[in-house]
Design an enzyme around this catalytic site. Structure first.
Site, PDB file in Angstrom:
ATOM      1  N   ASP A 168       9.258  19.455  34.944  1.00 17.56           N
ATOM      2  CA  ASP A 168       8.888  18.179  35.573  1.00 17.56           C
ATOM      3  C   ASP A 168       8.521  17.130  34.522  1.00 17.56           C
ATOM      4  OD1 ASP A 168       8.461  16.457  37.639  1.00 17.56           O
ATOM      5  OD2 ASP A 168       6.508  17.261  38.211  1.00 17.56           O
ATOM      6  N   GLY A 169       8.743  15.867  34.870  1.00 20.81           N
ATOM      7  CA  GLY A 169       8.284  14.764  34.016  1.00 20.81           C
ATOM      8  C   GLY A 169       9.391  13.927  33.391  1.00 20.81           C
TER       9      GLY A 169
ATOM     10  N   GLY B 182      11.254  11.548  34.737  1.00 22.32           N
ATOM     11  CA  GLY B 182      11.145  10.145  35.140  1.00 22.32           C
ATOM     12  C   GLY B 182      10.050   9.437  34.363  1.00 22.32           C
TER      13      GLY B 182
ATOM     14  N   TRP C 182       8.866  10.290  31.480  1.00 17.83           N
ATOM     15  CA  TRP C 182       9.263  10.196  30.070  1.00 17.83           C
ATOM     16  C   TRP C 182      10.088   8.926  29.868  1.00 17.83           C
ATOM     17  CZ3 TRP C 182      13.721   9.774  27.263  1.00 17.83           C
ATOM     18  CH2 TRP C 182      13.657  10.108  25.905  1.00 17.83           C
TER      19      TRP C 182
ATOM     20  N   HIS D  88      16.381  12.285  32.478  1.00 20.54           N
ATOM     21  CA  HIS D  88      17.091  13.500  32.905  1.00 20.54           C
ATOM     22  C   HIS D  88      18.005  14.013  31.780  1.00 20.54           C
ATOM     23  CE1 HIS D  88      15.360  13.141  36.791  1.00 20.54           C
ATOM     24  NE2 HIS D  88      16.072  12.101  37.185  1.00 20.54           N
TER      25      HIS D  88
ATOM     26  N   SER E 179      15.287  20.349  43.918  1.00 18.79           N
ATOM     27  CA  SER E 179      14.668  20.959  45.091  1.00 18.79           C
ATOM     28  C   SER E 179      15.312  20.463  46.384  1.00 18.79           C
ATOM     29  CB  SER E 179      13.167  20.649  45.116  1.00 18.79           C
ATOM     30  OG  SER E 179      12.962  19.313  45.532  1.00 18.79           O
ATOM     31  N   THR E 180      15.040  21.174  47.475  1.00 22.27           N
ATOM     32  CA  THR E 180      15.554  20.726  48.776  1.00 22.27           C
ATOM     33  C   THR E 180      14.962  19.362  49.142  1.00 22.27           C
ATOM     34  OG1 THR E 180      13.826  22.108  49.788  1.00 22.27           O
ATOM     35  CG2 THR E 180      16.048  23.007  49.785  1.00 22.27           C
TER      36      THR E 180
ATOM     37  N   TRP F 175      16.602  15.568  47.613  1.00 21.08           N
ATOM     38  CA  TRP F 175      17.611  14.732  48.301  1.00 21.08           C
ATOM     39  C   TRP F 175      16.997  13.434  48.807  1.00 21.08           C
ATOM     40  CZ3 TRP F 175      22.416  16.124  47.425  1.00 21.08           C
ATOM     41  CH2 TRP F 175      22.755  17.476  47.301  1.00 21.08           C
TER      42      TRP F 175
ATOM     43  N   ARG G 152      15.512  11.353  47.067  1.00 20.20           N
ATOM     44  CA  ARG G 152      15.569  10.342  45.995  1.00 20.20           C
ATOM     45  C   ARG G 152      16.726   9.360  46.218  1.00 20.20           C
ATOM     46  NH1 ARG G 152      13.406  13.097  40.440  1.00 20.20           N
ATOM     47  NH2 ARG G 152      11.691  14.196  41.425  1.00 20.20           N
TER      48      ARG G 152
ATOM     49  N   LEU H 283      20.188  37.402  28.309  1.00 20.36           N
ATOM     50  CA  LEU H 283      19.275  36.663  29.191  1.00 20.36           C
ATOM     51  C   LEU H 283      19.859  36.483  30.595  1.00 20.36           C
ATOM     52  CD1 LEU H 283      16.714  34.773  29.453  1.00 20.36           C
ATOM     53  CD2 LEU H 283      18.241  32.906  28.800  1.00 20.36           C
TER      54      LEU H 283
ATOM     55  N   ARG I 298       0.859  21.731  40.992  1.00 22.41           N
ATOM     56  CA  ARG I 298       1.296  22.201  42.311  1.00 22.41           C
ATOM     57  C   ARG I 298       2.589  22.987  42.194  1.00 22.41           C
ATOM     58  NH1 ARG I 298       1.322  16.533  42.595  1.00 22.41           N
ATOM     59  NH2 ARG I 298       3.394  15.741  42.123  1.00 22.41           N
TER      60      ARG I 298
HETATM   61  C1  IPE Z   1       9.688  19.743  41.394  1.00 18.57           C
HETATM   62  O1  IPE Z   1       9.478  18.490  40.857  1.00 18.57           O
HETATM   63  C2  IPE Z   1      11.150  20.018  41.493  1.00 18.57           C
HETATM   64  C3  IPE Z   1      11.848  20.176  40.221  1.00 18.57           C
HETATM   65  C4  IPE Z   1      11.319  20.192  39.014  1.00 18.57           C
HETATM   66  C5  IPE Z   1      13.266  20.358  40.351  1.00 18.57           C
HETATM   67  P1  IPE Z   1       9.264  17.201  41.777  1.00 18.57           P
HETATM   68  O2  IPE Z   1       9.052  16.073  40.847  1.00 18.57           O
HETATM   69  O3  IPE Z   1      10.354  17.090  42.755  1.00 18.57           O
HETATM   70  O4  IPE Z   1       7.916  17.567  42.543  1.00 18.57           O
HETATM   71  P2  IPE Z   1       6.804  16.655  43.215  1.00 18.57           P
HETATM   72  O5  IPE Z   1       7.516  15.735  44.154  1.00 18.57           O
HETATM   73  O6  IPE Z   1       6.118  15.914  42.123  1.00 18.57           O
HETATM   74  O7  IPE Z   1       5.873  17.608  43.887  1.00 18.57           O
HETATM   75  C1  IPE Z   2      12.005  16.599  37.061  1.00 16.80           C
HETATM   76  O1  IPE Z   2      11.625  15.330  36.629  1.00 16.80           O
HETATM   77  C2  IPE Z   2      13.474  16.655  37.379  1.00 16.80           C
HETATM   78  C3  IPE Z   2      13.795  16.710  38.812  1.00 16.80           C
HETATM   79  C4  IPE Z   2      12.939  16.872  39.769  1.00 16.80           C
HETATM   80  C5  IPE Z   2      15.193  16.595  39.179  1.00 16.80           C
HETATM   81  P1  IPE Z   2      11.260  14.156  37.638  1.00 16.80           P
HETATM   82  O2  IPE Z   2      12.491  13.360  37.908  1.00 16.80           O
HETATM   83  O3  IPE Z   2      10.568  14.691  38.846  1.00 16.80           O
HETATM   84  O4  IPE Z   2      10.255  13.323  36.745  1.00 16.80           O
HETATM   85  P2  IPE Z   2       8.905  12.602  37.214  1.00 16.80           P
HETATM   86  O5  IPE Z   2       8.064  13.637  37.908  1.00 16.80           O
HETATM   87  O6  IPE Z   2       9.304  11.469  38.114  1.00 16.80           O
HETATM   88  O7  IPE Z   2       8.281  12.146  35.928  1.00 16.80           O
HETATM   89 MG    MG Z   3       8.591  15.095  39.233  1.00 19.71          MG
END
Ligand code: IPE
Ligand code: IPE
Ligand code: MG
Length: 233
Positions: free
Chosen positions: A13-14, A16, A18, A30, A58-59, A62, A64, A124, A180
């Site tokens: 995660d993170g 966006g 970044w 990404h 994740s499910t 979508w 986004r 792996l 979470r």
């Molecule tokens: C969890 O991240 C899903 C993935 C890393 C693929 P999200 O960014 O979608 O989760 P929330 O919305 O912050 O809980």
């Molecule tokens: C995780 O990064 C990648 C996916 C969920 C696809 P995010 O896109 O959720 O990045 P943040 O949480 O907005 O920083």
């Molecule tokens: Mg995220």
């Protein structure tokens, strides 16, 4: 001595945030995230980790904007196309876990191709969770069990999950300072050790991965029982 977990799962995660911190479009995050993913997959193979499972889409993702979804799918295509040879060379067995019916045909074909080509690999075990949701997985398993008229014991039920041939994670890592689960491996993480890192996924490194393993080594896993030393006393 550090002992290696059998299975590490990561909520990457993170991306966006970044990109936002650099005033770049989310896609740039990404892209950089894919680079971090490649490094961690290589590192996990090199240290001899048996199972690595990565949460990629994740499910709920979508929800986004359609442009971001298209960019993510394009990156996935690029990853599968450009990495197949390398993964096969490194003896990686790849599985893609989650719903297939909402992915486009060319992506499904690529997934099936690499799953088939890598199925006898003994290095792996890499699982990429795509259109994956823990609740969807559980409901899918329940419905399949009902259809098959199967009694739903813990063992029988586990066989209906997408992870039927993968052991439960020993260690679950989430990056970007979020605390979470976000619908990841709800059934399988019952007794996983959790490690939260403040690092955003694109900046995640092999060293931080090793820090998580070090931390895992300090944990005492009781699985609802009591301390091993105490039980002998
Ligand atoms: C969890 O991240 C899903 C993935 C890393 C693929 P999200 O960014 O979608 O989760 P929330 O919305 O912050 O809980
Ligand atoms: C995780 O990064 C990648 C996916 C969920 C696809 P995010 O896109 O959720 O990045 P943040 O949480 O907005 O920083
Ligand atoms: Mg995220």
């Amino acid at each position: 001595m550090t002992s290696l977990p059998n299975h590490i799962a990561i909520i990457m995660d993170g991306n966006g945030r970044w990109a936002k911190a650099r005033r770049l479009p989310r896609t740039a995050g990404h892209k950089k995230g894919v680079e971090a993913t490649k490094k961690i997959v290589t590192h996990a193979g090199e240290i001899g980790l048996p199972y690595l499972t990565l949460y990629a889409f994740s499910t709920e993702n979508w929800a986004r904007p359609v442009d971001e979804i298209n960019d993510l799918m394009a990156l996935l295509r690029f990853y599968l196309k450009s990495e197949t040879a390398e993964l096969l060379k490194n003896n990686v067995r790849l599985r893609v876990i989650g719903r297939r019916d909402r992915l486009s045909k060319d992506i499904i074909d690529m997934i099936e191709n690499i799953e088939e080509k890598s199925k006898d690999n003994t290095g792996l075990n890499l699982s990429i969770c795509l259109d994956y949701g823990g609740r969807e997985e559980i409901l899918n398993a329940v419905n399949t069990a009902i259809k098959n008229g199967h009694a739903v014991t813990e063992e029988a039920f586990s066989q209906y999950l997408y992870t039927f041939d993968i052991p439960d994670p020993d260690l679950l890592i989430r990056t970007s300072g979020e605390y979470r689960i976000s619908n990841f491996l709800l059934w399988q993480c019952t007794y996983s050790e959790l490690y939260f890192s403040d690092i955003l996924w694109p900046d995640f490194t092999a060293d931080e991965f090793d820090n998580a393993i070090q931390s895992y080594n300090q944990r005492e896993r009781r699985f609802g029982g009591i301390d091993k030393k105490e039980s002998k006393a």
